[in-house]
Design a protein around this motif. Structure first.
Motif, PDB file in Angstrom:
ATOM      1  N   TYR A  64     -43.439  89.373  28.136  1.00 27.24           N
ATOM      2  CA  TYR A  64     -44.169  90.085  26.648  1.00 27.24           C
ATOM      3  C   TYR A  64     -45.244  88.640  26.138  1.00 27.24           C
ATOM      4  O   TYR A  64     -44.682  88.109  26.060  1.00 27.24           O
ATOM      5  CB  TYR A  64     -42.644  90.533  25.988  1.00 27.24           C
ATOM      6  CG  TYR A  64     -42.022  91.435  25.674  1.00 27.24           C
ATOM      7  CD1 TYR A  64     -42.364  92.950  25.483  1.00 27.24           C
ATOM      8  CD2 TYR A  64     -41.293  91.646  27.604  1.00 27.24           C
ATOM      9  CE1 TYR A  64     -42.148  93.983  25.927  1.00 27.24           C
ATOM     10  CE2 TYR A  64     -40.334  92.823  27.539  1.00 27.24           C
ATOM     11  CZ  TYR A  64     -41.279  93.651  27.353  1.00 27.24           C
ATOM     12  OH  TYR A  64     -40.015  95.283  27.723  1.00 27.24           O
ATOM     13  N   THR A  65     -46.021  89.196  24.707  1.00 21.60           N
ATOM     14  CA  THR A  65     -46.372  88.264  24.403  1.00 21.60           C
ATOM     15  C   THR A  65     -46.461  88.524  22.552  1.00 21.60           C
ATOM     16  O   THR A  65     -46.129  89.314  22.261  1.00 21.60           O
ATOM     17  CB  THR A  65     -47.938  88.446  24.814  1.00 21.60           C
ATOM     18  OG1 THR A  65     -49.092  90.067  23.780  1.00 21.60           O
ATOM     19  CG2 THR A  65     -48.476  88.391  26.279  1.00 21.60           C
ATOM     20  N   ASP A  66     -46.983  87.675  22.642  1.00 20.08           N
ATOM     21  CA  ASP A  66     -47.249  87.658  20.275  1.00 20.08           C
ATOM     22  C   ASP A  66     -47.934  88.130  19.693  1.00 20.08           C
ATOM     23  O   ASP A  66     -48.297  88.246  18.891  1.00 20.08           O
ATOM     24  CB  ASP A  66     -46.433  86.277  20.137  1.00 20.08           C
ATOM     25  CG  ASP A  66     -47.416  85.525  20.027  1.00 20.08           C
ATOM     26  OD1 ASP A  66     -47.988  85.330  20.461  1.00 20.08           O
ATOM     27  OD2 ASP A  66     -47.714  84.710  18.948  1.00 20.08           O
ATOM     28  N   GLU A  67     -49.050  88.630  21.003  1.00 22.27           N
ATOM     29  CA  GLU A  67     -49.915  89.370  20.501  1.00 22.27           C
ATOM     30  C   GLU A  67     -50.368  90.768  20.296  1.00 22.27           C
ATOM     31  O   GLU A  67     -49.529  91.108  21.415  1.00 22.27           O
ATOM     32  CB  GLU A  67     -51.318  88.646  20.435  1.00 22.27           C
ATOM     33  CG  GLU A  67     -51.702  87.432  19.915  1.00 22.27           C
ATOM     34  CD  GLU A  67     -52.436  86.925  20.686  1.00 22.27           C
ATOM     35  OE1 GLU A  67     -53.571  86.960  20.593  1.00 22.27           O
ATOM     36  OE2 GLU A  67     -51.899  85.365  21.204  1.00 22.27           O
TER      37      GLU A  67
ATOM     38  N   GLN B 265     -42.688  79.470  15.331  1.00 16.88           N
ATOM     39  CA  GLN B 265     -42.258  81.485  15.467  1.00 16.88           C
ATOM     40  C   GLN B 265     -42.200  82.141  16.222  1.00 16.88           C
ATOM     41  O   GLN B 265     -42.348  81.898  17.168  1.00 16.88           O
ATOM     42  CB  GLN B 265     -43.439  81.607  14.720  1.00 16.88           C
ATOM     43  CG  GLN B 265     -44.146  82.922  15.157  1.00 16.88           C
ATOM     44  CD  GLN B 265     -45.337  83.235  14.530  1.00 16.88           C
ATOM     45  OE1 GLN B 265     -45.974  83.971  13.454  1.00 16.88           O
ATOM     46  NE2 GLN B 265     -45.063  83.928  16.001  1.00 16.88           N
TER      47      GLN B 265
ATOM     48  N   SER C  96     -41.541  85.686  17.816  1.00 18.01           N
ATOM     49  CA  SER C  96     -41.728  87.366  17.695  1.00 18.01           C
ATOM     50  C   SER C  96     -41.023  87.844  18.314  1.00 18.01           C
ATOM     51  O   SER C  96     -40.973  87.488  19.791  1.00 18.01           O
ATOM     52  CB  SER C  96     -43.188  87.317  18.110  1.00 18.01           C
ATOM     53  OG  SER C  96     -44.081  86.417  19.655  1.00 18.01           O
TER      54      SER C  96
ATOM     55  N   ILE D 233     -45.258  94.217  16.880  1.00 23.42           N
ATOM     56  CA  ILE D 233     -44.526  92.896  16.833  1.00 23.42           C
ATOM     57  C   ILE D 233     -44.479  92.038  15.720  1.00 23.42           C
ATOM     58  O   ILE D 233     -44.849  91.956  15.035  1.00 23.42           O
ATOM     59  CB  ILE D 233     -45.473  91.669  17.518  1.00 23.42           C
ATOM     60  CG1 ILE D 233     -45.762  92.657  19.220  1.00 23.42           C
ATOM     61  CG2 ILE D 233     -45.163  90.765  17.721  1.00 23.42           C
ATOM     62  CD1 ILE D 233     -46.986  91.900  19.895  1.00 23.42           C
TER      63      ILE D 233
ATOM     64  N   ARG E  51     -43.361  88.653  13.837  1.00 18.09           N
ATOM     65  CA  ARG E  51     -43.365  87.784  13.767  1.00 18.09           C
ATOM     66  C   ARG E  51     -42.564  87.231  12.857  1.00 18.09           C
ATOM     67  O   ARG E  51     -42.632  86.925  11.163  1.00 18.09           O
ATOM     68  CB  ARG E  51     -44.962  87.163  13.939  1.00 18.09           C
ATOM     69  CG  ARG E  51     -45.637  88.031  14.924  1.00 18.09           C
ATOM     70  CD  ARG E  51     -46.853  87.594  14.436  1.00 18.09           C
ATOM     71  NE  ARG E  51     -48.027  88.109  15.734  1.00 18.09           N
ATOM     72  CZ  ARG E  51     -49.113  88.899  15.399  1.00 18.09           C
ATOM     73  NH1 ARG E  51     -49.574  88.897  14.544  1.00 18.09           N
ATOM     74  NH2 ARG E  51     -49.500  89.705  16.528  1.00 18.09           N
TER      75      ARG E  51
ATOM     76  N   LYS F 158     -33.408  83.019  18.664  1.00 15.46           N
ATOM     77  CA  LYS F 158     -33.605  83.199  19.763  1.00 15.46           C
ATOM     78  C   LYS F 158     -32.633  83.970  21.135  1.00 15.46           C
ATOM     79  O   LYS F 158     -32.978  84.862  21.751  1.00 15.46           O
ATOM     80  CB  LYS F 158     -34.917  81.901  20.849  1.00 15.46           C
ATOM     81  CG  LYS F 158     -35.767  82.790  21.815  1.00 15.46           C
ATOM     82  CD  LYS F 158     -36.101  81.637  22.964  1.00 15.46           C
ATOM     83  CE  LYS F 158     -36.883  82.133  23.485  1.00 15.46           C
ATOM     84  NZ  LYS F 158     -37.309  81.362  24.796  1.00 15.46           N
TER      85      LYS F 158
ATOM     86  N   LYS G  87     -40.151  85.997  22.038  1.00 18.40           N
ATOM     87  CA  LYS G  87     -41.408  84.488  22.289  1.00 18.40           C
ATOM     88  C   LYS G  87     -40.913  83.104  21.784  1.00 18.40           C
ATOM     89  O   LYS G  87     -40.842  83.731  20.008  1.00 18.40           O
ATOM     90  CB  LYS G  87     -42.335  84.954  23.428  1.00 18.40           C
ATOM     91  CG  LYS G  87     -42.494  85.799  24.204  1.00 18.40           C
ATOM     92  CD  LYS G  87     -44.071  85.853  24.560  1.00 18.40           C
ATOM     93  CE  LYS G  87     -44.863  83.931  24.636  1.00 18.40           C
ATOM     94  NZ  LYS G  87     -45.795  84.259  25.541  1.00 18.40           N
TER      95      LYS G  87
ATOM     96  N   THR H  59     -43.115  80.475  19.236  1.00 18.81           N
ATOM     97  CA  THR H  59     -44.253  80.052  19.468  1.00 18.81           C
ATOM     98  C   THR H  59     -45.490  78.896  18.106  1.00 18.81           C
ATOM     99  O   THR H  59     -44.727  79.171  17.559  1.00 18.81           O
ATOM    100  CB  THR H  59     -45.329  81.680  19.196  1.00 18.81           C
ATOM    101  OG1 THR H  59     -45.022  82.430  19.890  1.00 18.81           O
ATOM    102  CG2 THR H  59     -47.572  81.316  18.985  1.00 18.81           C
TER     103      THR H  59
END
Ligand SMILES: [Zn+2]
Lengths: 432, 134
Positions: free
Chosen positions: A379-382, B5, B7, B44, B46, B56, B67, B69
């Motif tokens: 999973y990514t944050d974008e 941060q 997400s 998503i 954030r 988390k 995640k 970041t």
């Protein structure tokens, strides 16, 4: 180990003789004791006298799942009810369940077949086998149970579900083998990973069946659980687990063909196909008393291999089932098998092998949605990163299936892990 | 200089955002800023929180894909054009913004940016005397 070498390694000619003898007997039994069979044979102009060898089997009419529904519950019994000692049933997807009655001998033969399977997996008296198939009407639990007791292993009849308890028993009793559906094995593997108990287990062998699974799924289970995973094959109508099994060579499923005679036919014409052809698998139960089935059409597509196996068994082997004609979805004119989707998911690193297909019709066009889970670390944050994964999978599926699906991303572990037969597709077009 | 941060991947079903907020609230974690990026299929979330590591952990336990970041949280004041000036300075050095969102703290406006090259962005922002939050 080979449980019954005299049968499992019998030369082909002796096997044909044994099958011929048994076919004659079973045809006589159904003709004399079961009205629907007698009627159908009369319609086809065939009597038990016409059946002299196993080759004459092609003269006999087929039976199908529909017959089991039409004659529900006891119309296809070929033994008096007093001789029936057990019932198994599978819930049909539509309408009535399918009910099968077993005599004492039927259960004994089933246990014998199951014992051959477990021996082929290297299991014996010294083993502790956790049976996590559902116990009850489903053949999985009691079928595996009978096989375990027959080989003299310690049997843990824990049945399906209750993962916490599964892990506790598996650990405390140091189970050496696990019998369940492959999808539940994957779920258990994940649970074990989370619990931190994984390295304290003594598991060596997996006895998996009751639903289709792929080579990739096997590898994943083997790696995650640190075991050797074997396929055990069965169908409710013919017999539960035990109709066939893999051996240590894992080069197809040996069929216990002295008990269950397999044929491959053209699903369109019903013609028997030459050895080695791909077609629909048909079984005749050669020794059953309670509810013998003659030329039962399984709807499973596969191929039979008659070469002698390196393990020493001479019994015919069946290749992995390539799909079920029932499962097949025709989407925008393209034949799609859920097993194809699973195979692709196992290949593409970023995804879990769990999925659900939804087919619908919107504005006269078929929609084809596949809901999937991304492995947690991917999973990514974008948004763009996630869309890239969607596109990658869609392109891969397009190249295998010939059709572009709409990929829907699900949250981790949100998809149902099946504990029985996995329900992996919904065709909403049928509901309209 | 950097801020962690959180997400969270959200399936496009109603109520998932509430579920996240509830999990964080129950763990006594404050959200100081958040934004949701979404397309038609998924979103998503954030979010900047008082305790990112703990957040988390509690979200993971509830089955969310989470995640952490590194982002930059900047205090940019309220005058028009400040944001433009910052972005322009970064772009001049070929530092691009992958995503950004703004929030206010009392009188001050702040902005969270995720540059493609975080170290270089910090250099440029420091050289231009931009104030970092936290
Ligand atoms: Zn073999």
């Amino acid at each position: 180990m080979i449980w019954n070498p005299s049968v499992e390694c019998m030369d082909r000619e002796s096997m044909r003789k044994l099958q011929s003898e048994r076919l004659r007997k079973v045809v006589e039994r159904v003709y004399n004791n079961c009205e629907p069979y007698r009627k159908r044979m009369e319609e086809a102009g065939v009597t038990p006298e016409d059946i002299n060898s196993i080759d004459d089997i092609v003269k006999l009419p087929f039976t199908s799942k529909k017959d089991l529904r039409d004659y529900y519950p006891f119309g296809l019994l070929s033994a008096p009810k007093e001789e029936i000692i057990r019932i198994h049933a599978s819930s049909g997807t539509t309408g009535k369940p399918i009910v099968v009655g077993y005599t004492k001998n039927d259960i004994a033969n089933w246990n014998e077949a199951g014992a051959r399977c477990l021996s082929a997996f290297g299991l014996g008296k010294q083993d502790v086998i956790q049976v996590a198939y559902g116990y009850g009407l489903f053949t999985g639990g009691l079928g595996a149970h009978g096989a375990c007791e027959t080989i003299g292993a310690i049997t843990i009849p824990i049945s399906a579900g209750n993962t916490e308890k599964q892990m506790l028993m598996m650990h405390d009793l140091q189970a050496t083998a696990l019998a369940c559906t492959p999808s539940y094995a994957l779920y258990l593997a994940e649970s074990l990973e989370k619990s931190g108990l994984k390295d304290k287990m003594n598991l060596k062998v997996g006895i998996f069946g009751a639903e289709p699974w792929t080579e990739q799924m096997r590898k994943e289970i083997e790696t995650k659980l640190g075991i050797k995973a074997y396929d055990i094959y069965g169908l409710t109508e013919i017999s539960g687990p035990g109709v066939g099994h893999e051996c240590e060579c894992q080069c197809g499923t040996h069929i216990c063909e002295d008990l269950f005679f397999p044929e491959i036919i053209d699903p369109e014409t019903g013609e028997r196909l030459p050895d080695g052809s791909v077609g629909e698998l048909v079984f005749t139960t050669l020794t059953k008393e309670g509810m013998p089935l003659i030329r039962f059409r399984t709807r499973d597509l596969t191929r039979l291999i008659y070469d002698k196996c390196e393990c020493g068994r001479t019994s015919v082997r069946m290749e992995k089932i390539m799909g079920r004609s029932d499962d097949m979805l025709i989407i925008r004119g393209v034949n799609v098998f859920p097993s194809q989707v699973e195979a692709v998911l196992c290949e593409v690193e970023e995804f879990e092998p769990h999925f659900f297909i939804t087919v619908d019709r919107v504005n006269n066009t078929d929609t084809f949605d596949i809901k999937v889970e991304v492995k947690e670390q991917y999973y990514t944050d974008e948004i763009s990163g996630m869309v890239k994964l969607q596109k990658k999978l869609a392109a891969r599926l397009q190249s295998v299936i010939g059709l572009q699906p709409n990929i829907i991303l699900a949250e981790p572990r949100s998809m149902e892990r099946s504990q029985g037969k996995a329900k992996r597709a919904l065709d909403k077009r049928k509901l309209q | 200089m950097t801020t962690l941060q959180l997400s969270v991947f959200l399936e496009n079903k109603t109520g998932r955002l509430n579920d996240v907020a509830k999990v964080l609230a129950e763990a006594g974690i404050n959200m100081t800023a958040f934004s949701v990026a979404d397309n038609s299929d998924f979103g998503i979330l954030r979010v900047l929180v008082s305790d990112p590591e703990k957040a988390k952990q509690v979200l993971k336990e509830k089955g969310f894909a989470v995640k952490l970041t590194n982002v930059l949280a900047l205090r940019i004041g309220n005058s028009a054009g400040t944001l433009y000036t910052i972005l322009d300075k970064l772009a001049a050095e070929k530092v691009y913004i992958e995503y950004m969102y703004a929030f206010s703290e009392g009188e001050q406006a702040s902005v969270v940016i995720r540059p493609n090259n975080i170290d270089q962005a910090i250099e440029i922002l420091k050289a231009n005397k931009i104030e970092f939050v936290g």
